[in-house]
Write a protein that holds these residues in place. Structure first.
Motif: not given
Length: 385
Positions: A340-365
C-alpha cells in the motif's frame, strides 16, 4: 574491503515483557528523567500506564515531553532542553519510534551545549557531552534505537537535517514485538520501507570484496520482504513482528556498513521531499529509491544485477543485463505497492512545483554516484509519474 572500527554500546533487551526491566536499567543513570513520547498511541495500548507505574514504584521522578510528530520538529527539541535544564534531568527515556527517539537524542545533544543545538546539524561544532538516553521501542523503522544518528526538521526554512555521533547511541533499547500489534498497517509498511532503504544505502557501493556484508544485507532484505507479507496477513503474528523489529535494528546499527563506502543519496533527496510536503519518511523512500536506481544503475551494473538475482529472485539469461536490472527494480516497486506504499510522487498528490527548489537544497549528495542538482532533478522527474 575498507579498514574499519566498530563498536555499539547499546544494550538490547528483546522479547515479551522486556519492559519490566526498565527501572533497573534506568537507575544506573539517575532517578530524575525526561519521558519523551508522541501522542495517544502508547496510552491506548496501556504502555504509558505501565511505564509510569514502574517509574513511580521505583521512586524515579519524571517530567514529560509529549506531542512528538513524524518528521520531528526543532521547536520540540528546544522545549525538551529547557525542561532538562530547569529540572536538572539526569536521563532521557524515549518511548516510541524514530521521531521520538531522534527528539530525545537532540535534547540530549543540546542539554550541555551553550550554543544553539542546530549548530550540530550545520556541522559548526562537535558535542563534548550528552545526556544518556534509553529507549522503549514501539515502531520498528528508523533503527534509531541503537544507531548514532538522528534527523530533525527546522521549521524556519523547512530544513530537514541529520547528525551523527557515537555519543548519541542509546544506553539501552527495550524491544517487545507485542507493542507493535496495534500499529496501522500503513505505518508498519512505512517502517519496512525505511529499514529496507537503510540496508540499500549500504548495499549499493563500489567497494570491492565485501561479500560478508553483502550477504548480511541480502539476508536482511529477504527476511524483511517475506515477513512483511506474514504481518500483512496476520498483524498479531509474534514471530513475524519479532523478525521485522530485529531486522530494523540491524539495518541501522552500523554493522552491515562496515568496510564499505555507503551512499545516502536517496535519504538526502527524500529529506527535502518530506521537509516540504511532510509525508511519511518511509513513503517518500518508496518513491525515491526506485527512481534513484533507474538513474544510477550504470555506475555499477554488476551490483544491480546481483541485487535483482539474489534479493528479488530474477532469473534471466546472463546476457540480459539491462532487462535483469529493470526487472529487479520493478519487483521492488511491486513489493512496495503490495504494502500500500506509493512509488510515484503523483500518487501522493505532489506535482513538479518544487522539484527544482528541492534539487538545489539536496545538491551534492551520494557516493555510489556523486549527485549534483541536475542529477537530483532528474531523479525527482523519474519519480513524478
Amino acid at each position: 574491503m575498507n579498514d574499519f572500527t566498530y563498536q555499539n554500546k547499546t544494550k538490547i533487551v528483546f522479547g515479551k515483557n522486556s519492559e519490566n526491566q526498565l527501572p533497573q536499567l534506568i537507575k544506573k543513570y539517575g532517578s530524575k528523567i525526561l519521558l519523551v513520547y508522541g501522542g495517544e498511541s502508547i496510552k491506548e495500548i496501556g504502555l504509558y500506564d505501565k511505564v509510569t507505574a514502574m517509574l513511580n514504584e521505583n521512586q524515579i521522578e519524571y517530567f514529560e515531553l509529549s506531542g512528538i510528530v513524524p518528521n520531528p520538529r526543532l521547536r520540540k527539541v528546544y522545549e525538551g532542553i529547557d525542561i532538562c535544564r530547569q529540572q536538572n534531568i539526569e536521563f532521557i527515556l524515549a518511548v516510541g519510534g524514530g521521531s521520538v527517539i531522534d527528539t530525545a537524542k537532540a535534547v540530549a545533544l543540546g542539554f550541555s551545549y551553550e550554543g544553539d543545538v542546530w549548530d550540530f546539524f550545520e556541522n559548526r561544532n562537535e558535542p563534548e557531552a550528552c545526556l544518556p538516553v534509553g529507549v522503549v521501542l514501539t515502531i520498528p523503522a528508523a533503527g534509531s534505537e541503537s544507531s548514532e544518528n538522528l534527523v530533525i526538521t527546522k521549521e524556519d526554512g523547512l530544513l530537514k537535517r541529520g547528525y551523527g555521533s557515537e555519543k548519541l547511541r542509546p544506553q539501552f533499547a527495550i524491544m517487545n514485538p507485542e507493542t507493535t500489534y496495534s500499529l496501522p498497517f500503513y505505518q508498519t509498511a512505512c517502517g519496512i520501507s525505511d529499514m529496507l532503504a537503510h540496508i540499500m544505502e549500504r548495499y549499493f557501493t563500489k567497494t570491492e570484496h565485501v561479500d560478508v556484508s553483502d550477504r548480511l544485507c541480502e539476508g536482511l532484505m529477504r527476511a524483511i520482504i517475506s515477513n512483511a507479507k506474514l504481518v500483512k496477513q496476520d498483524p498479531e503474528n509474534y514471530d513475524a513482528r519479532a523478525e521485522i523489529m530485529w531486522a530494523g535494528t540491524l539495518a541501522h546499527s552500523g554493522l552491515i556498513g562496515m568496510g564499505r563506502e555507503e551512499d545516502w543519496g536517496s535519504h538526502a533527496i527524500e529529506h527535502e521531499l518530506s521537509a516540504i510536503y511532510d509525508i511519511a519518511h518511509g513513503a517518500g523512500l518508496s518513491i525515491i529509491f526506485p527512481a534513484w536506481m533507474k538513474h544510477v544503475y550504470r555506475e555499477n551494473e554488476e551490483r544491480f544485477v546481483q541485487f535483482a538475482q539474489r534479493v528479488m529472485n530474477v532469473e534471466l539469461p546472463n546476457s540480459m543485463v539491462y532487462e535483469t536490472i529493470m526487472e529487479g527494480i520493478s519487483r521492488l516497486e511491486c513489493f512496495y505497492t503490495s504494502l500500500g506504499l506509493p512509488t510515484r510522487l503523483s500518487a501522493v498528490g505532489i506535482d513538479s512545483s518544487h522539484l527544482e527548489e528541492m534539487a538545489k537544497k539536496a545538491n551534492s549528495c551520494g557516493n555510489f554516484k556523486k549527485l549534483d542538482a541536475s542529477d537530483i532533478y532528474k531523479i525527482y522527474k523519474l519519480a513524478l509519474d
